[in-house]
Design a protein around this motif. Structure first.
Motif, PDB file in Angstrom:
ATOM      1  N   ARG A  16       8.951 -41.109  96.371  1.00  0.00           N
ATOM      2  CA  ARG A  16       7.548 -41.191  95.987  1.00  0.00           C
ATOM      3  C   ARG A  16       7.189 -40.028  95.069  1.00  0.00           C
ATOM      4  NH1 ARG A  16       4.969 -42.470 101.831  1.00  0.00           N
ATOM      5  NH2 ARG A  16       4.993 -44.734 101.662  1.00  0.00           N
ATOM      6  N   ASP A  17       7.664 -38.865  95.428  1.00  0.00           N
ATOM      7  CA  ASP A  17       7.339 -37.700  94.611  1.00  0.00           C
ATOM      8  C   ASP A  17       7.937 -37.808  93.220  1.00  0.00           C
ATOM      9  OD1 ASP A  17       7.272 -35.228  97.232  1.00  0.00           O
ATOM     10  OD2 ASP A  17       5.736 -36.556  96.418  1.00  0.00           O
ATOM     11  N   VAL A  53       7.788 -40.346  91.202  1.00  0.00           N
ATOM     12  CA  VAL A  53       6.763 -40.918  90.320  1.00  0.00           C
ATOM     13  C   VAL A  53       5.827 -39.800  89.848  1.00  0.00           C
ATOM     14  CG1 VAL A  53       4.751 -42.441  90.203  1.00  0.00           C
ATOM     15  CG2 VAL A  53       6.834 -43.196  91.366  1.00  0.00           C
ATOM     16  N   TRP A  54       5.427 -38.989  90.791  1.00  0.00           N
ATOM     17  CA  TRP A  54       4.522 -37.876  90.493  1.00  0.00           C
ATOM     18  C   TRP A  54       5.193 -36.887  89.534  1.00  0.00           C
ATOM     19  CZ3 TRP A  54      -0.466 -37.414  91.043  1.00  0.00           C
ATOM     20  CH2 TRP A  54      -1.078 -36.169  91.125  1.00  0.00           C
ATOM     21  N   LEU A 107       5.422 -38.322  86.057  1.00  0.00           N
ATOM     22  CA  LEU A 107       4.081 -38.259  85.455  1.00  0.00           C
ATOM     23  C   LEU A 107       3.872 -36.923  84.745  1.00  0.00           C
ATOM     24  CD1 LEU A 107       1.534 -39.698  88.056  1.00  0.00           C
ATOM     25  CD2 LEU A 107       1.780 -40.397  85.673  1.00  0.00           C
ATOM     26  N   LEU A 123       4.245 -46.363  80.993  1.00  0.00           N
ATOM     27  CA  LEU A 123       4.850 -47.240  81.998  1.00  0.00           C
ATOM     28  C   LEU A 123       6.347 -47.405  81.755  1.00  0.00           C
ATOM     29  CD1 LEU A 123       2.213 -50.064  82.563  1.00  0.00           C
ATOM     30  CD2 LEU A 123       2.693 -48.050  83.961  1.00  0.00           C
ATOM     31  N   LEU A 134       8.100 -44.347  82.941  1.00  0.00           N
ATOM     32  CA  LEU A 134       8.130 -44.323  84.408  1.00  0.00           C
ATOM     33  C   LEU A 134       9.163 -45.303  84.949  1.00  0.00           C
ATOM     34  CD1 LEU A 134       4.304 -44.026  84.981  1.00  0.00           C
ATOM     35  CD2 LEU A 134       5.985 -42.529  86.062  1.00  0.00           C
ATOM     36  N   ARG A 135       9.223 -46.502  84.311  1.00  0.00           N
ATOM     37  CA  ARG A 135      10.197 -47.500  84.766  1.00  0.00           C
ATOM     38  C   ARG A 135      11.610 -46.993  84.565  1.00  0.00           C
ATOM     39  NH1 ARG A 135       7.147 -51.388  82.068  1.00  0.00           N
ATOM     40  NH2 ARG A 135       5.677 -52.249  83.572  1.00  0.00           N
ATOM     41  N   ALA A 152      11.955 -43.709  87.025  1.00  0.00           N
ATOM     42  CA  ALA A 152      11.675 -43.782  88.461  1.00  0.00           C
ATOM     43  C   ALA A 152      11.771 -45.212  88.980  1.00  0.00           C
ATOM     44  CB  ALA A 152      10.284 -43.210  88.740  1.00  0.00           C
ATOM     45  N   GLY A 153      12.114 -46.138  88.104  1.00  0.00           N
ATOM     46  CA  GLY A 153      12.093 -47.553  88.495  1.00  0.00           C
ATOM     47  C   GLY A 153      13.230 -47.965  89.400  1.00  0.00           C
ATOM     48  N   PHE A 180      12.885 -48.798  93.179  1.00  0.00           N
ATOM     49  CA  PHE A 180      12.306 -50.057  93.666  1.00  0.00           C
ATOM     50  C   PHE A 180      13.355 -51.151  93.638  1.00  0.00           C
ATOM     51  CE2 PHE A 180       9.067 -47.930  90.961  1.00  0.00           C
ATOM     52  CZ  PHE A 180       8.578 -47.144  91.980  1.00  0.00           C
TER      53      PHE A 180
END
Lengths: 334, 172
Positions: B105-106, B108-109, B112, B155, B158-159, B162-163, B166
């Motif tokens: 989770r971190d 993604v942060w 960012l 986006l 990020l993908r 950090a994608g 998922f």
């Protein structure tokens, strides 16, 4: 689903947001401190116009209260030696989305070390310059990129003189100032018709009110030498302001201090500058600017021979001699 | 609306908005303070705006974007302790194959934090403030097309970075 992860990540960090109570106290404390500072600056804001037009004495003589302010501001004494202040004129479009418009007037004002002379040097808006961090672009975009400090940096590297500070004037402030002074006498050497209002400004000398002066200084396309001529008109306005402020009374002075839209960024008190330049009169101010176009693509460039000579003369404070050698660079329409 | 009423009702949301923009508790504090001091000193101009809240958000966003140009926030950055925030940590240092969800989770942060400011602001306005493209463009002072492109670039970064977590969980 990166979007969902983003929302979740934001939500998870909400708790880290600063707490409102301490924040609010800090804001009030800071604002109070800055308001006190602003009050001091405001009292000197008529004197800031002094900087704008390099008008000195009359204000301090005519406003005895300023002497009290002066003692308050004594730690902010203007330094000895030559002073360079960049004057920036803004004409924000009413519907402009960004907070920063382009700077359509950029003038370097130089006060000589002996305080006997002041010089104005205009930089045409389309002049191609190196803007640190943004590459080569028109000088008027430097304000969009980095505000008054970046304009000062650009002017400093062009001319080779250190810039002490900036004064940024909104066109709306100019109208207020002119109206407060009861209008301004100007001499227009070339007729021009406003592309904004349709008003024609004929050749000759006449009195204009705030709206008239504002309309006039916005005109550029109507002149054979475009922005170069407009820069001369603006210098004429500054010098006429200077003559006018010599004659103002205390009531007008008080009204001037309330004009909004003048932003002063100086490391010293404008009042101390006014005192330093108290022997300076309108006739001691000489204005310079490139006479006409020297295009490179859609940009302009400085004359590769004369401009370096101008800046060298600025650095050695021998601009009087420069004026004799290059009379076409001297602004004579005031 | 008085300044006090505004602060009473809007300060918590503004504080969270600053947190999302800066990604750092201390920087957020400085950003809110600077914005609100200016808002207080120019309160008449703020209330004259159609939507004062939007106006203040735009002020804050502009201050945040100015950071890049080395303005007022530079001094704040000079004081800031790089250790006190995961945000400034190198995202590659975050253990991406960690079994613990929170580390992922971190990520993604952390990613960012590596985005250009315009992109980060656009993403915050879209996915935190839930604003429309024209509203985002208005706050950023850019065209709607640019606003959309900031979001889509953000986006895809990020993908790309950090994608994978998922995918691993079979969510795509």
């Amino acid at each position: 689903m990166i979007e969902d992860e983003l929302r979740a990540s934001f939500a998870r960090h909400e708790f880290q947001a600063p707490r409102v109570g301490p924040l609010r106290r800090a804001i009030d404390r800071l604002a109070a401190r800055r308001r006190r500072r602003r009050l001091l600056l405001r009292t000197g804001s008529a004197a800031a116009l002094v900087v704008v037009a390099l008008i000195a004495v009359p204000l301090t003589i005519r406003a005895p209260s300023m002497h009290t302010q002066e003692t308050l501001l004594s730690p902010l004494e203007a330094p000895a030696g030559p002073l360079n202040v960049v004057l920036i004129g803004l004409d924000p479009y009413p519907d402009q989305a960004t907070d920063r418009p382009r700077a359509d007037t950029i003038i370097l004002a130089h006060l000589t070390a002996d305080r006997q002379r002041a010089y104005l040097i205009s930089f045409e808006r389309d002049l191609a310059v190196d803007i640190p961090g943004f590459g080569t672009d028109k000088i008027n975009t430097a304000y969009v990129d980095g505000g008054a400090p970046l304009v000062a940096t650009v002017v400093s590297s062009l001319t080779g003189v250190p810039v002490n500070g900036t004064v940024t004037v909104n066109l709306s402030a100019l109208a207020q100032i002119v109206d407060t002074l009861g209008g301004l006498p100007l001499c227009q050497p070339v007729a021009v018709t406003s592309i904004h209002t349709g008003r024609t400004f004929p050749v000759g000398c006449y009195q204009l009110d705030g709206a008239g002066v504002t309309d006039l200084v916005r005109q550029r396309l109507g002149y054979p030498t475009g922005g170069y001529f407009r820069d001369r008109v603006v210098q004429g306005v500054l010098i006429s302001l200077l003559r006018k402020v010599v004659l103002i009374d205390i009531g007008q002075l008080a009204a001037l201090t309330r004009v909004d839209g003048v932003d002063i960024d100086l490391p010293f008190s404008p009042v101390s500058l006014a005192l330093a330049a108290k022997d300076l009169g309108a006739d001691d101010v000489l204005g310079f600017g490139q006479p006409s176009f020297d295009p490179v693509g859609t940009n302009e460039r400085l004359d590769p021979e004369v401009a370096p000579e101008l800046f060298a003369a600025l650095r050695s404070e021998t601009l009087d001699d420069f004026a004799v050698r290059h009379p076409d660079w001297l602004v004579t329409n005031h | 609306m008085t300044y006090d009423e505004f602060v009473e009702t809007r300060l918590p949301a503004l504080s969270r908005f600053a947190m999302m923009l800066t990604g750092d508790h201390h920087l957020a504090q400085d950003l809110v303070q600077e914005t609100m001091v200016r808002a207080q000193l120019h309160w008449r101009r703020v209330v004259a705006a159609d939507v004062p809240d939007r106006y203040v958000r735009r002020m804050m966003t502009n201050l945040y974007l100015d950071w890049r140009r080395g303005s007022w926030l530079r001094r704040v950055l000079l004081w800031a302790d790089p250790e006190d925030s995961a945000v400034r940590a190198d995202p590659s240092a975050v253990p991406t194959d960690h079994a613990e969800r929170s580390a992922d989770r971190d990520l993604v942060w952390a990613v960012l934090a590596t985005l250009p400011r315009q992109q980060r602001a656009a993403v915050v306005l879209r996915y935190y403030e839930d604003l429309s493209d024209p509203e985002i463009a208005d706050i950023l002072g850019c065209s709607v097309i640019s606003a959309r492109s900031y979001i889509s670039k953000a986006l895809s970064t990020l993908r790309a970075r950090a994608g994978h977590m998922f995918e691993r969980e079979g969510r795509r």
